[in-house]
Design a protein around this motif. Sequence first.
Motif, PDB file in Angstrom:
ATOM      1  N   UNK A  44      -4.328  26.341   3.717  1.00 15.42           N
ATOM      2  CA  UNK A  44      -4.568  26.477   5.168  1.00 15.42           C
ATOM      3  C   UNK A  44      -3.289  26.711   5.959  1.00 15.42           C
ATOM      4  N   UNK A  45      -2.145  26.465   5.333  1.00 18.76           N
ATOM      5  CA  UNK A  45      -0.883  26.574   6.068  1.00 18.76           C
ATOM      6  C   UNK A  45      -0.591  25.309   6.877  1.00 18.76           C
ATOM      7  N   UNK A  46      -1.392  24.279   6.702  1.00 20.55           N
ATOM      8  CA  UNK A  46      -1.094  22.955   7.280  1.00 20.55           C
ATOM      9  C   UNK A  46      -0.723  22.050   6.093  1.00 20.55           C
ATOM     10  N   UNK A  47       0.587  21.755   5.937  1.00 22.34           N
ATOM     11  CA  UNK A  47       1.060  21.170   4.677  1.00 22.34           C
ATOM     12  C   UNK A  47       0.352  19.892   4.234  1.00 22.34           C
ATOM     13  N   UNK A  48       0.101  18.951   5.131  1.00 23.85           N
ATOM     14  CA  UNK A  48      -0.498  17.701   4.651  1.00 23.85           C
ATOM     15  C   UNK A  48      -1.953  17.921   4.230  1.00 23.85           C
ATOM     16  N   UNK A  49      -2.624  18.830   4.917  1.00 24.71           N
ATOM     17  CA  UNK A  49      -4.009  19.166   4.544  1.00 24.71           C
ATOM     18  C   UNK A  49      -4.002  19.789   3.151  1.00 24.71           C
ATOM     19  N   UNK A  50      -3.117  20.727   2.938  1.00 23.22           N
ATOM     20  CA  UNK A  50      -3.075  21.424   1.647  1.00 23.22           C
ATOM     21  C   UNK A  50      -2.676  20.472   0.516  1.00 23.22           C
ATOM     22  N   UNK A  51      -1.758  19.551   0.820  1.00 21.69           N
ATOM     23  CA  UNK A  51      -1.349  18.587  -0.225  1.00 21.69           C
ATOM     24  C   UNK A  51      -2.561  17.751  -0.630  1.00 21.69           C
ATOM     25  N   UNK A  52      -3.326  17.295   0.350  1.00 25.92           N
ATOM     26  CA  UNK A  52      -4.503  16.473   0.048  1.00 25.92           C
ATOM     27  C   UNK A  52      -5.519  17.235  -0.791  1.00 25.92           C
ATOM     28  N   UNK A  53      -5.797  18.474  -0.375  1.00 27.34           N
ATOM     29  CA  UNK A  53      -6.820  19.240  -1.086  1.00 27.34           C
ATOM     30  C   UNK A  53      -6.375  19.576  -2.507  1.00 27.34           C
ATOM     31  N   UNK A  54      -5.065  19.712  -2.678  1.00 26.78           N
ATOM     32  CA  UNK A  54      -4.587  19.990  -4.047  1.00 26.78           C
ATOM     33  C   UNK A  54      -4.524  18.703  -4.868  1.00 26.78           C
ATOM     34  N   UNK A  55      -4.260  17.564  -4.210  1.00 29.88           N
ATOM     35  CA  UNK A  55      -4.331  16.304  -4.950  1.00 29.88           C
ATOM     36  C   UNK A  55      -5.750  16.113  -5.486  1.00 29.88           C
ATOM     37  N   UNK A  56      -6.728  16.455  -4.650  1.00 25.72           N
ATOM     38  CA  UNK A  56      -8.126  16.315  -5.054  1.00 25.72           C
ATOM     39  C   UNK A  56      -8.402  17.116  -6.328  1.00 25.72           C
ATOM     40  N   UNK A  57      -7.915  18.341  -6.374  1.00 25.12           N
ATOM     41  CA  UNK A  57      -8.194  19.176  -7.556  1.00 25.12           C
ATOM     42  C   UNK A  57      -7.383  18.711  -8.760  1.00 25.12           C
ATOM     43  N   UNK A  58      -6.192  18.208  -8.507  1.00 29.88           N
ATOM     44  CA  UNK A  58      -5.351  17.814  -9.637  1.00 29.88           C
ATOM     45  C   UNK A  58      -5.757  16.464 -10.217  1.00 29.88           C
ATOM     46  N   UNK A  59      -6.164  15.526  -9.323  1.00 27.34           N
ATOM     47  CA  UNK A  59      -6.392  14.145  -9.782  1.00 27.34           C
ATOM     48  C   UNK A  59      -7.820  13.658  -9.578  1.00 27.34           C
ATOM     49  N   UNK A  60      -8.665  14.480  -8.995  1.00 29.74           N
ATOM     50  CA  UNK A  60     -10.037  14.070  -8.662  1.00 29.74           C
ATOM     51  C   UNK A  60     -10.022  12.866  -7.722  1.00 29.74           C
ATOM     52  N   UNK A  61      -8.967  12.751  -6.956  1.00 27.94           N
ATOM     53  CA  UNK A  61      -8.752  11.612  -6.066  1.00 27.94           C
ATOM     54  C   UNK A  61      -7.961  12.119  -4.866  1.00 27.94           C
ATOM     55  N   UNK A  62      -8.099  11.436  -3.732  1.00 24.59           N
ATOM     56  CA  UNK A  62      -7.225  11.729  -2.597  1.00 24.59           C
ATOM     57  C   UNK A  62      -6.990  10.420  -1.854  1.00 24.59           C
ATOM     58  N   UNK A  63      -5.770  10.282  -1.340  1.00 22.88           N
ATOM     59  CA  UNK A  63      -5.418   9.080  -0.589  1.00 22.88           C
ATOM     60  C   UNK A  63      -6.291   8.970   0.677  1.00 22.88           C
ATOM     61  N   UNK A  64      -6.606   7.748   1.069  1.00 23.86           N
ATOM     62  CA  UNK A  64      -7.538   7.560   2.189  1.00 23.86           C
ATOM     63  C   UNK A  64      -7.070   8.217   3.490  1.00 23.86           C
ATOM     64  N   UNK A  65      -5.816   8.028   3.865  1.00 25.57           N
ATOM     65  CA  UNK A  65      -5.331   8.609   5.126  1.00 25.57           C
ATOM     66  C   UNK A  65      -5.485  10.134   5.092  1.00 25.57           C
ATOM     67  N   UNK A  66      -5.221  10.698   3.909  1.00 21.82           N
ATOM     68  CA  UNK A  66      -5.289  12.164   3.802  1.00 21.82           C
ATOM     69  C   UNK A  66      -6.751  12.624   3.787  1.00 21.82           C
ATOM     70  N   UNK A  67      -7.636  11.795   3.224  1.00 18.57           N
ATOM     71  CA  UNK A  67      -9.071  12.157   3.311  1.00 18.57           C
ATOM     72  C   UNK A  67      -9.469  12.276   4.786  1.00 18.57           C
ATOM     73  N   UNK A  68      -8.964  11.328   5.599  1.00 14.79           N
ATOM     74  CA  UNK A  68      -9.311  11.372   7.028  1.00 14.79           C
ATOM     75  C   UNK A  68      -8.759  12.646   7.671  1.00 14.79           C
TER      76      UNK A  68
END
Length: 478
Positions: free
Chosen positions: A326-350
């Motif tokens: 998306x070009x929004x770094x924290x959003x992209x980090x979260x979405x890639x964490x989801x694909x890499x680990x099948x998990x995402x940190x709570x703050x980033x989920x929000x």
Amino acid sequence: MRVHWHRRDLRTADNRGLAAAAGDLPDVPADGPVVPLFVFDRDVLAHAGPPRVAFMLDALDSLRTWYRERGSDLVVRHGDPREVVPAVAEAFDADAVTWGAEVSGLGRERDAAVRQALDDVDVARRSVEDALLHEPGSIRTNQGEVYSVFTYFWKKWRDREKEAPAPAPEEGDLADLDVGGLDHGDPLPTLDDLGFDEPEADVPPASTDVARDLLDAFCEGDVYDYDDRRDYPADECTSRLSAHLKFGTIGVREVHEAVREAKSAAAGADYDSAEEFESQLAWREFYHHVLWNEPGVVTENFKEYERPIEWNRDPEALRAWKDGETGYPVVDAGMRQLRREAYMHNRVRMIVASFLTKDLLIDWREGYDWFREKLVDHDTANDNGGWQWAASTGTDAQPYFRVFNPMTQGERYDPDAEYIREYVPELSDVPADAIHEWHELDQGRREMLAPEYPAPIVDHGRRREQAIDMFERSRADD
Ligand code: FAD
């Protein structure tokens, strides 16, 4: 003989259903050993994604090993529980079947059908509240209403006495099954047998031992920093127990007991921190109570607006969000964490949920479906609660005019951009302040700093106004 039907309770300790199977039931005195059963139900699997199924298979393998080490076995069957459960009860000449009660509407319908099928063959049955510390519907306002505001629910939840963990069955409680010949259970299927691809993520190991190690490590240290650090994804100070609580590789009473002990050994800020963790367990229960009371929230908004919300249909933007482009770094980090680990940190989920619904103006149900497929800890009540909170359609939700700014969220909760760089390697050499100003940099500078990383796909300031307009249109009387 008794049958205990394991579902989202893939453990033996602190299992109220299993303990009930080994003891007296209300109208049936204790009668002989317990045969544990697991049923692969296609209808349930139809809603699952590969990470969750992989985690479940691992947990089942460990559960079966536990039984086998004690001369018993986990009976494994495939099919419709309405047919399979009575058939297994009859095959073992069982006088009763127990299981942990479901909370979702679909789960409760299925339970009712199995109850009926067991009645038809004259086998007693008992479903036991096991997944929560307090039975759904048992925490109500003084007027008898179900709570829709968490703070009041939490006060009552916290002050109510909690049950102690249930014991694990003794060897004498278990049926002596011929494990050598696999007479009583098919081998566990593979992901492929069940029609699932290998998950693209690294799925964490699943067993009661793993869950207990996580709990012990958490209670020895991070629980006392939880209050201060839980919002900072790079700190990784949360318990990581979510998938274990979802599949019941550990019992919630056992988790609560450990936290209660950590709390009683502490004072001041440490005590408050342990209590903050306890309140997250209460959020889990709050959302389960909501789902139990309003089963329709799985697909419908909890909060009614006067008119339908005019969500945007934008497949390209949805794709960019899912891919972390998306070009929004924290959003992209979260979405890639989801694909890499099948998990995402709570703050980033929000943050990513707010971005999907209030920057891309896309319906929360699209995000929920993606999380349901990709998260190892997907849990109908919590996932739905989280999405509807972020989308301002839920109970006790974020007000619609409060829109997270993804850049300031990133700067506040990942100031050194450590978390972002971990998951977005295109930004690994970019200084933190440039990462947090990515939306303000001109194109030339962006290309110089990180040529592979996209420019923001939307303008947050403009989208924020559009989001507020969208909600206001749905609120207008006419
Ligand atoms: P910890 O911080 O260690 O919390 C301990 C436990 O408390 C968690 O394991 C979980 O069971 C419960 N919990 C914590 N926060 C919440 C919360 N906000 N709501 C409900 N329960 C909570 N949680 C899920 O378990 N499954 C989901 O599918 C899920 N989807 C979410 C979707 C969105 C959009 C959002 C905003 C939140 C979602 N959550 C979900 C809640 C939360 O993000 C996770 O429970 C948490 O990140 C899991 O990490 P942890 O076990 O280290 O949590």
